[in-house]
Motif scaffolding. Sequence first.
Motif, PDB file in Angstrom:
ATOM      1  N   GLN A 207      40.975  -4.199 -17.099  1.00  0.00           N
ATOM      2  CA  GLN A 207      39.692  -3.488 -17.126  1.00  0.00           C
ATOM      3  C   GLN A 207      38.821  -3.810 -15.917  1.00  0.00           C
ATOM      4  O   GLN A 207      37.895  -3.064 -15.593  1.00  0.00           O
ATOM      5  CB  GLN A 207      38.936  -3.831 -18.401  1.00  0.00           C
ATOM      6  CG  GLN A 207      38.537  -5.296 -18.496  1.00  0.00           C
ATOM      7  CD  GLN A 207      37.970  -5.652 -19.846  1.00  0.00           C
ATOM      8  OE1 GLN A 207      37.134  -4.935 -20.368  1.00  0.00           O
ATOM      9  NE2 GLN A 207      38.430  -6.752 -20.413  1.00  0.00           N
ATOM     10  N   ASP A 208      39.115  -4.928 -15.242  1.00  0.00           N
ATOM     11  CA  ASP A 208      38.303  -5.361 -14.102  1.00  0.00           C
ATOM     12  C   ASP A 208      38.885  -4.917 -12.761  1.00  0.00           C
ATOM     13  O   ASP A 208      38.398  -5.345 -11.713  1.00  0.00           O
ATOM     14  CB  ASP A 208      38.171  -6.880 -14.108  1.00  0.00           C
ATOM     15  CG  ASP A 208      37.363  -7.388 -15.294  1.00  0.00           C
ATOM     16  OD1 ASP A 208      36.421  -6.683 -15.707  1.00  0.00           O
ATOM     17  OD2 ASP A 208      37.683  -8.470 -15.814  1.00  0.00           O
ATOM     18  N   ILE A 209      39.906  -4.066 -12.786  1.00  0.00           N
ATOM     19  CA  ILE A 209      40.548  -3.647 -11.535  1.00  0.00           C
ATOM     20  C   ILE A 209      39.548  -3.045 -10.544  1.00  0.00           C
ATOM     21  O   ILE A 209      39.522  -3.443  -9.369  1.00  0.00           O
ATOM     22  CB  ILE A 209      41.712  -2.673 -11.824  1.00  0.00           C
ATOM     23  CG1 ILE A 209      42.877  -3.424 -12.479  1.00  0.00           C
ATOM     24  CG2 ILE A 209      42.166  -1.981 -10.540  1.00  0.00           C
ATOM     25  CD1 ILE A 209      44.014  -2.530 -12.929  1.00  0.00           C
ATOM     26  N   PRO A 210      38.685  -2.090 -10.947  1.00  0.00           N
ATOM     27  CA  PRO A 210      37.752  -1.520  -9.959  1.00  0.00           C
ATOM     28  C   PRO A 210      36.808  -2.552  -9.360  1.00  0.00           C
ATOM     29  O   PRO A 210      36.614  -2.592  -8.130  1.00  0.00           O
ATOM     30  CB  PRO A 210      36.993  -0.467 -10.767  1.00  0.00           C
ATOM     31  CG  PRO A 210      37.894  -0.126 -11.904  1.00  0.00           C
ATOM     32  CD  PRO A 210      38.584  -1.403 -12.248  1.00  0.00           C
ATOM     33  N   ALA A 211      36.216  -3.413 -10.206  1.00  0.00           N
ATOM     34  CA  ALA A 211      35.275  -4.413  -9.705  1.00  0.00           C
ATOM     35  C   ALA A 211      35.973  -5.424  -8.812  1.00  0.00           C
ATOM     36  O   ALA A 211      35.444  -5.815  -7.764  1.00  0.00           O
ATOM     37  CB  ALA A 211      34.591  -5.122 -10.877  1.00  0.00           C
ATOM     38  N   ASP A 212      37.183  -5.846  -9.197  1.00  0.00           N
ATOM     39  CA  ASP A 212      37.904  -6.822  -8.384  1.00  0.00           C
ATOM     40  C   ASP A 212      38.325  -6.228  -7.041  1.00  0.00           C
ATOM     41  O   ASP A 212      38.264  -6.907  -6.005  1.00  0.00           O
ATOM     42  CB  ASP A 212      39.138  -7.333  -9.138  1.00  0.00           C
ATOM     43  CG  ASP A 212      38.775  -8.283 -10.272  1.00  0.00           C
ATOM     44  OD1 ASP A 212      37.695  -8.898 -10.203  1.00  0.00           O
ATOM     45  OD2 ASP A 212      39.570  -8.413 -11.229  1.00  0.00           O
ATOM     46  N   ARG A 213      38.742  -4.980  -7.042  1.00  0.00           N
ATOM     47  CA  ARG A 213      39.126  -4.359  -5.771  1.00  0.00           C
ATOM     48  C   ARG A 213      37.934  -4.187  -4.846  1.00  0.00           C
ATOM     49  O   ARG A 213      38.046  -4.404  -3.628  1.00  0.00           O
ATOM     50  CB  ARG A 213      39.812  -3.019  -6.037  1.00  0.00           C
ATOM     51  CG  ARG A 213      41.250  -3.171  -6.527  1.00  0.00           C
ATOM     52  CD  ARG A 213      41.887  -1.834  -6.860  1.00  0.00           C
ATOM     53  NE  ARG A 213      43.303  -2.006  -7.188  1.00  0.00           N
ATOM     54  CZ  ARG A 213      44.072  -1.060  -7.735  1.00  0.00           C
ATOM     55  NH1 ARG A 213      43.535   0.129  -8.027  1.00  0.00           N
ATOM     56  NH2 ARG A 213      45.340  -1.303  -8.004  1.00  0.00           N
ATOM     57  N   LEU A 214      36.781  -3.814  -5.406  1.00  0.00           N
ATOM     58  CA  LEU A 214      35.580  -3.680  -4.587  1.00  0.00           C
ATOM     59  C   LEU A 214      35.175  -5.014  -3.981  1.00  0.00           C
ATOM     60  O   LEU A 214      34.674  -5.069  -2.846  1.00  0.00           O
ATOM     61  CB  LEU A 214      34.436  -3.110  -5.422  1.00  0.00           C
ATOM     62  CG  LEU A 214      34.459  -1.601  -5.670  1.00  0.00           C
ATOM     63  CD1 LEU A 214      33.379  -1.206  -6.674  1.00  0.00           C
ATOM     64  CD2 LEU A 214      34.279  -0.837  -4.361  1.00  0.00           C
ATOM     65  N   ALA A 215      35.373  -6.100  -4.732  1.00  0.00           N
ATOM     66  CA  ALA A 215      35.018  -7.427  -4.244  1.00  0.00           C
ATOM     67  C   ALA A 215      36.100  -8.033  -3.357  1.00  0.00           C
ATOM     68  O   ALA A 215      35.905  -9.110  -2.798  1.00  0.00           O
ATOM     69  CB  ALA A 215      34.748  -8.355  -5.428  1.00  0.00           C
ATOM     70  N   GLY A 216      37.248  -7.357  -3.256  1.00  0.00           N
ATOM     71  CA  GLY A 216      38.339  -7.885  -2.440  1.00  0.00           C
ATOM     72  C   GLY A 216      39.110  -9.006  -3.106  1.00  0.00           C
ATOM     73  O   GLY A 216      39.782  -9.792  -2.429  1.00  0.00           O
ATOM     74  N   THR A 217      39.035  -9.081  -4.432  1.00  0.00           N
ATOM     75  CA  THR A 217      39.740 -10.121  -5.179  1.00  0.00           C
ATOM     76  C   THR A 217      41.079  -9.599  -5.667  1.00  0.00           C
ATOM     77  O   THR A 217      41.142  -8.615  -6.403  1.00  0.00           O
ATOM     78  CB  THR A 217      38.900 -10.578  -6.391  1.00  0.00           C
ATOM     79  OG1 THR A 217      37.642 -11.066  -5.941  1.00  0.00           O
ATOM     80  CG2 THR A 217      39.619 -11.686  -7.153  1.00  0.00           C
ATOM     81  N   ARG A 218      42.155 -10.229  -5.240  1.00  0.00           N
ATOM     82  CA  ARG A 218      43.489  -9.814  -5.653  1.00  0.00           C
ATOM     83  C   ARG A 218      43.883 -10.567  -6.919  1.00  0.00           C
ATOM     84  O   ARG A 218      43.845 -11.790  -6.962  1.00  0.00           O
ATOM     85  CB  ARG A 218      44.510 -10.076  -4.546  1.00  0.00           C
ATOM     86  CG  ARG A 218      44.271  -9.267  -3.285  1.00  0.00           C
ATOM     87  CD  ARG A 218      45.333  -9.544  -2.230  1.00  0.00           C
ATOM     88  NE  ARG A 218      46.662  -9.111  -2.675  1.00  0.00           N
ATOM     89  CZ  ARG A 218      47.711  -9.919  -2.786  1.00  0.00           C
ATOM     90  NH1 ARG A 218      47.574 -11.208  -2.497  1.00  0.00           N
ATOM     91  NH2 ARG A 218      48.873  -9.455  -3.182  1.00  0.00           N
ATOM     92  N   THR A 219      44.250  -9.819  -7.945  1.00  0.00           N
ATOM     93  CA  THR A 219      44.686 -10.403  -9.206  1.00  0.00           C
ATOM     94  C   THR A 219      46.024  -9.776  -9.593  1.00  0.00           C
ATOM     95  O   THR A 219      46.506  -8.850  -8.926  1.00  0.00           O
ATOM     96  CB  THR A 219      43.658 -10.132 -10.326  1.00  0.00           C
ATOM     97  OG1 THR A 219      43.648  -8.720 -10.606  1.00  0.00           O
ATOM     98  CG2 THR A 219      42.266 -10.570  -9.906  1.00  0.00           C
ATOM     99  N   VAL A 220      46.602 -10.269 -10.679  1.00  0.00           N
ATOM    100  CA  VAL A 220      47.841  -9.667 -11.151  1.00  0.00           C
ATOM    101  C   VAL A 220      47.617  -8.201 -11.499  1.00  0.00           C
ATOM    102  O   VAL A 220      48.493  -7.345 -11.275  1.00  0.00           O
ATOM    103  CB  VAL A 220      48.396 -10.456 -12.362  1.00  0.00           C
ATOM    104  CG1 VAL A 220      47.457 -10.393 -13.544  1.00  0.00           C
ATOM    105  CG2 VAL A 220      49.774  -9.938 -12.770  1.00  0.00           C
ATOM    106  N   ALA A 221      46.418  -7.873 -11.996  1.00  0.00           N
ATOM    107  CA  ALA A 221      46.133  -6.494 -12.397  1.00  0.00           C
ATOM    108  C   ALA A 221      45.918  -5.587 -11.195  1.00  0.00           C
ATOM    109  O   ALA A 221      46.375  -4.442 -11.187  1.00  0.00           O
ATOM    110  CB  ALA A 221      44.902  -6.456 -13.307  1.00  0.00           C
TER     111      ALA A 221
END
Length: 307
Positions: A207-221
């Motif tokens: 669910q946090d994919i958009p926010a993480d991508r905007l922040a430049g945070t790479r996660t498993v999702a």
Amino acid sequence: MCRVGAARTLRAVSRLPARAWPAYLPLRRVLVVSRPALWVNTVGTLVTGVWLSGELYTLHPGVLALLVYLTLPFNLLIYGLNDLFDREEDARSSRKGGWQGARLASYEAAPLLRATAWLNVPALLLLTLALPPAATAVLAVSAALFVAYSLPPLRLKARPFLDGLSNVAYALPLALPALVLGKGMPWAPLLALMAYSVGKHAFDAAQDIPADRLAGTRTVATTLGAGGTALYALAWFCLAAALLWPVSRLTALALLLTCGGMSLALRRRPTPEQAARLYPLSIVTPWIVGAVAGVQLVYLLARGLWP
């Protein structure tokens, strides 16, 4: 090493925009940051570990001390540091700012670190004196993994796949009662809970994919996308169910129906929005699966049927 890590943490916090910082946070705010709705993940795991050790309850001072520590102090360590170093992502997340996680202001950084240190460092030192060395080591590994998940320079949250694997820390309290009470280690439930924790982390991150991508945070999702994350989480949930099957088929089925079902629902509609809609179910899965397992354990213990 601890001093170096603390210095890096303080330098990172000092770079956050700040105004006049209060000396402390109100208790109400500290409680909110610790996410009481999620304390079941630590307290419930420890209690289940007591039952798996063959005891319905215990007055052992070490177990009772752990029960207290795994409430506010440990959860503030987990979620307080997470919210502090996720401020950029949380600012873009609509679900933050309530029971799903705090949206911290910059002036709360220093008081939050102070509260976390005061609640955890003395408690961990006292537990070191009260617990057997093996239990102390397991607790220290769990705490270290949660710190490494959030804090630079490791910040495992921003390292795809390591982010979820580090969440085996949630399962480690299950081992503590056996180590404190000198009982056999419940290996199958422990490994199953580890697998469940990895899968649940991945599912919740979708669910946090958009926010993480905007922040430049790479996660498993962000790496797998919502659809890939659904399949990845499903694989871990199936592994957890397989490990539980010889111990309790009913618990394994409960896990498959709840966690497997929500993974398939996300796979059918692989969007962060769908993951957000399913998140409340993800939150209650520990309660559902834990209740199924707990009722069985208590019944068997009360009847003298649990080995």
